[in-house]
Design a protein around this motif. Structure first.
Motif, short mmCIF file in Angstrom:
data_model
loop_
_atom_site.label_atom_id
_atom_site.label_comp_id
_atom_site.label_asym_id
_atom_site.label_seq_id
_atom_site.Cartn_x
_atom_site.Cartn_y
_atom_site.Cartn_z
N LEU A 87 0.83 -1.21 0.00
CA LEU A 87 0.00 0.00 0.00
C LEU A 87 0.86 1.26 0.00
CD1 LEU A 87 -2.80 -1.07 2.50
CD2 LEU A 87 -3.10 -0.50 0.09
N LYS A 88 1.97 1.22 0.77
CA LYS A 88 2.84 2.40 0.85
C LYS A 88 3.46 2.70 -0.50
CE LYS A 88 5.27 1.69 4.44
NZ LYS A 88 6.20 1.61 5.54
N GLU A 89 3.77 1.63 -1.25
CA GLU A 89 4.36 1.86 -2.57
C GLU A 89 3.29 2.04 -3.63
OE1 GLU A 89 7.50 -0.87 -3.53
OE2 GLU A 89 8.19 -0.93 -1.46
N GLY A 90 2.06 2.23 -3.22
CA GLY A 90 0.98 2.53 -4.15
C GLY A 90 0.72 1.40 -5.13
N LYS A 96 7.82 4.10 -11.69
CA LYS A 96 7.84 3.14 -12.79
C LYS A 96 8.97 2.16 -12.59
CE LYS A 96 7.44 2.83 -17.78
NZ LYS A 96 6.06 2.70 -18.17
N GLY A 97 8.68 0.91 -12.78
CA GLY A 97 9.72 -0.11 -12.65
C GLY A 97 9.84 -0.64 -11.23
N LYS A 98 9.26 0.08 -10.26
CA LYS A 98 9.37 -0.40 -8.88
C LYS A 98 8.01 -0.93 -8.46
CE LYS A 98 10.91 1.11 -4.31
NZ LYS A 98 10.17 2.02 -3.44
N HIS A 99 7.92 -2.24 -8.35
CA HIS A 99 6.65 -2.87 -8.00
C HIS A 99 6.84 -3.71 -6.76
CE1 HIS A 99 2.85 -4.89 -8.29
NE2 HIS A 99 2.55 -4.33 -9.43
N PRO A 100 6.06 -3.45 -5.71
CA PRO A 100 6.23 -4.23 -4.48
C PRO A 100 5.84 -5.68 -4.70
CG PRO A 100 4.26 -2.91 -4.36
CD PRO A 100 4.94 -2.52 -5.64
N PRO A 101 6.45 -6.59 -3.95
CA PRO A 101 6.10 -8.00 -4.12
C PRO A 101 4.73 -8.28 -3.52
CG PRO A 101 7.59 -7.76 -2.29
CD PRO A 101 7.46 -6.40 -2.90
N ALA A 102 4.13 -9.37 -4.00
CA ALA A 102 2.86 -9.79 -3.43
C ALA A 102 2.72 -11.27 -3.62
CB ALA A 102 1.71 -9.06 -4.11
N LYS A 103 1.88 -11.87 -2.76
CA LYS A 103 1.61 -13.28 -2.90
C LYS A 103 0.42 -13.45 -3.84
CE LYS A 103 3.66 -15.16 1.20
NZ LYS A 103 3.39 -16.08 2.33
N LYS A 104 -0.40 -14.50 -3.58
CA LYS A 104 -1.48 -14.74 -4.55
C LYS A 104 -2.36 -13.51 -4.72
CE LYS A 104 -4.93 -17.94 -6.14
NZ LYS A 104 -5.29 -19.36 -6.28
N PHE A 105 -2.70 -12.85 -3.59
CA PHE A 105 -3.52 -11.64 -3.69
C PHE A 105 -2.79 -10.48 -3.05
CE2 PHE A 105 -6.98 -13.53 -5.63
CZ PHE A 105 -7.41 -14.67 -4.96
N ASN A 106 -2.75 -9.34 -3.75
CA ASN A 106 -2.12 -8.16 -3.16
C ASN A 106 -3.12 -7.43 -2.28
OD1 ASN A 106 -3.72 -6.43 -4.83
ND2 ASN A 106 -2.27 -6.78 -6.51
N ALA A 107 -2.62 -6.35 -1.64
CA ALA A 107 -3.46 -5.66 -0.66
C ALA A 107 -4.74 -5.12 -1.27
CB ALA A 107 -2.68 -4.53 0.00
N GLY A 108 -4.64 -4.60 -2.50
CA GLY A 108 -5.83 -4.09 -3.16
C GLY A 108 -6.87 -5.17 -3.34
N GLN A 109 -6.41 -6.34 -3.74
CA GLN A 109 -7.34 -7.46 -3.94
C GLN A 109 -7.91 -7.93 -2.61
OE1 GLN A 109 -4.39 -9.68 -6.14
NE2 GLN A 109 -5.81 -9.87 -7.86
N LYS A 110 -7.10 -7.84 -1.55
CA LYS A 110 -7.62 -8.25 -0.25
C LYS A 110 -8.73 -7.30 0.20
CE LYS A 110 -3.40 -10.54 1.25
NZ LYS A 110 -2.37 -10.72 2.27
N ILE A 111 -8.54 -6.01 -0.13
CA ILE A 111 -9.60 -5.05 0.19
C ILE A 111 -10.89 -5.43 -0.55
CG2 ILE A 111 -10.35 -2.66 -0.07
CD1 ILE A 111 -7.46 -1.82 0.35
N VAL A 112 -10.76 -5.79 -1.80
CA VAL A 112 -11.95 -6.18 -2.56
C VAL A 112 -12.55 -7.45 -1.97
CG1 VAL A 112 -12.81 -6.97 -4.80
CG2 VAL A 112 -11.19 -5.10 -4.69
#
Lengths: 334, 200
Positions: free
Chosen positions: A203-206, A212-228
């Motif tokens: 979330l902090k890295e938006g 551009k080029g900097k993407h935080p890691p995530a598992k099966k679902f990222n924080a945005g998807q967890k919110i959904v």
């Protein structure tokens, strides 16, 4: 004098004697202790009813007057409709602006042509059943709320009436597959949606939008998807509960409860629709390669590397097979 | 143009329910539904008053404002009617009505409601006046015959008055002045936004 005469005189005298004070009284006011409507109305608290006794067996008929019902009406027409309008139009506009500014989020490394399985047939079936029911539920619900302002001028009175009636039927019937799918979705994916520290970083890295080029890691679902996910489970649960109470009104005690259930249903549904608009945007137009996950179930490896790097690592370590090409020929894992 | 209203003189109402029965009979109202009802406040206590209540045919009727399919309309006489063919049975008119007038004789899928039914001021509905279709759906149309609602006609004490609002308000006012008391025009403030001053 005879006994009869004495008795008559006694009775006459007593009558006159007792009536004297009465005749000397002020005229009786029969309404001295009567209830006055204004007095009862003034004593009413919001949500209360003036009620009495009735000989009709239906106890609800004993309610005489409940002026606060107009407050519910005012809320529905003044607030609830506007909340829904802002939720829908505002979200749509915000997404449009976002798309014009940011454009489509591309797969930065380009498509590799190799894919792995992200969602199996069961997951996809549950998702699309839930999604299509939700769309019809949302449209029929919006139609009941504001359809007479937007749709009726186009369709005309009769056709709009028929459409709304069919919409109500659809709403009542499709509610069941929707609710079932919400439950299955919860059971199916809850273990992938427990919030953790990774989500804070994401979330902090938006979510990779900021640099551009900097993407935080995530598992099966990222924080945005967890919110959904939790929005659908909790919001869907609440909208279902209020909807069930509206569909089976005898489980509630009074008409006031029905009004509250209706307000809750409308407001929560508005929130969910706004969220789902965002979800639809990101899953289709907004992110290249995302829709494949839910249609074919296969996602490009480069897409997975960019958006769900940890999940990709786990999958490959598990021995997930990378397929190549539309024919799905299998290549040995490297 | 007349502006039709109801006025129940609660000081005369003896709770005989003749209005309820007359309405039910005249319009063949289905079992369990009562377009008009008599409510007794403070039953058995000093100051007990009974009020006969049905649809008040409000000015700016809340039921009409809230209906999702706009099936309500107000006639030139101020009578609030609705179209049962368009009604979807959502129940919002009942939620909005301060007097609990809308009722739902039929049920629809699951627990939901069928078409709404309510007092029509003996004025039928959108079907052609005095046709069989109108009678079957909405009941008798006395206004088209030049008559007043049957509930008021049958009232044994002439406590329930129906007719042009100004005329019945005047009748009530005269009564209050002559006898020296009156508990007010029940429902008028909520329905019409104005009430009859009964203080002597």
């Amino acid at each position: 004098m005879t006994l009869r005469f004495k008795l008559a005189a006694l009775v006459l005298g007593a009558t006159l004697g007792f009536s004297a004070p009465v005749m000397a009284q002020q005229p009786v006011n029969p309404t001295a202790s009567s209830v006055q409507e204004q007095q009862l109305l003034d004593a009413l608290k919001p949500g209360e009813t003036i009620s009495g006794r009735i000989s009709i067996p239906d106890a609800r008929a004993a309610d005489l007057e409940k002026p606060s019902n107009k407050t519910w009406m005012g809320f529905n027409l003044g607030v609830s409709d506007r909340v829904m309008g802002v939720a829908l139009v505002g979200t749509a506009l915000a997404l449009l602006v976002f798309f014009m500014v940011k454009g489509r989020l591309a797969i930065e490394a380009g498509r590799s042509g190799r894919t792995i399985t992200r969602f199996n047939i069961f997951e996809r079936t549950v998702h699309w059943t839930m999604a299509t029911s939700f769309i019809v539920l949302a449209l029929s619900g919006i139609n009941v709320a504001v359809g007479r302002y937007i749709v009726m001028p186009w369709l005309g009175y009769e056709a709009f009436g028929s459409l709304t009636y069919l919409g109500k039927l659809a709403h009542n019937y499709l509610a069941w597959p929707f609710m079932l799918c919400v439950v299955i979705t919860f059971v199916m994916w809850v273990r992938h949606n427990i919030p953790n520290r990774l989500d804070l970083r994401w979330l902090k890295e938006g979510g990779g939008l900021l640099v551009k080029g900097k993407h935080p890691p995530a598992k099966k679902f990222n924080a945005g998807q967890k919110i959904v996910f939790w929005g659908v489970v909790v919001g869907g649960g609440l909208v279902s509960a209020s909807g069930l109470l509206l569909m089976f009104p005898w489980f509630l005690n009074s008409a006031t409860d029905w009004q509250l259930a209706q307000i809750a249903h409308a407001l929560i549904a508005s929130g969910m629709m706004a969220m789902i608009l965002g979800h639809i945007y990101i899953g289709t137009v907004g992110t290249e390669g995302a829709l494949d996950a839910m249609t074919s179930g296969q996602v490009d490896v480069n897409w997975a590397e960019q958006h769900h790097s940890l999940w990709l690592e786990e999958e490959l370590a598990r021995g997930a097979v990378q397929r190549r090409g539309p024919g799905g020929e299998v290549t040995p894992a490297e | 143009m007349a502006r039709m209203k109801f006025l129940c003189d609660a000081d005369r109402c003896i709770e005989c329910n003749a209005c309820v029965t007359a309405c039910k009979n005249e319009h063949e109202v289905p079992w369990g539904i009562n377009r008009r009802r008599v409510v007794t406040i403070n039953d058995g206590l000093p100051g007990e008053r009974s009020v006969s209540m049905a649809c008040m045919h409000c000015t700016d009727a809340p039921c009409a404002q809230v209906c999702p399919v706009n099936c309500f309309y107000t006639t030139n006489d101020g009578v609030v009617l609705h179209n049962k063919d368009t009604c979807i049975g959502c129940g919002y008119c009942f939620y909005a009505c301060p007097f609990g007038a809308p009722q739902y004789p039929k049920a629809s899928n699951f627990g939901s409601r069928g078409k709404m039914d309510k007092c029509t001021y003996c004025s039928g509905g959108p079907e052609e006046d005095l046709s069989i279709a109108e009678y079957e759906k909405y009941g008798a149309n006395r206004l088209a015959e030049g008559k007043l609602p049957l509930c008021a006609e049958m009232c044994s004490t002439k406590s329930l008055l129906a007719g042009d609002g100004d005329i019945i308000a005047e009748i009530y006012r005269e009564r209050v002045v002559t006898r020296g008391y009156g508990s007010g025009a029940w429902g008028w403030k909520t329905a019409y936004g104005e009430t009859i001053n009964v203080s002597a």
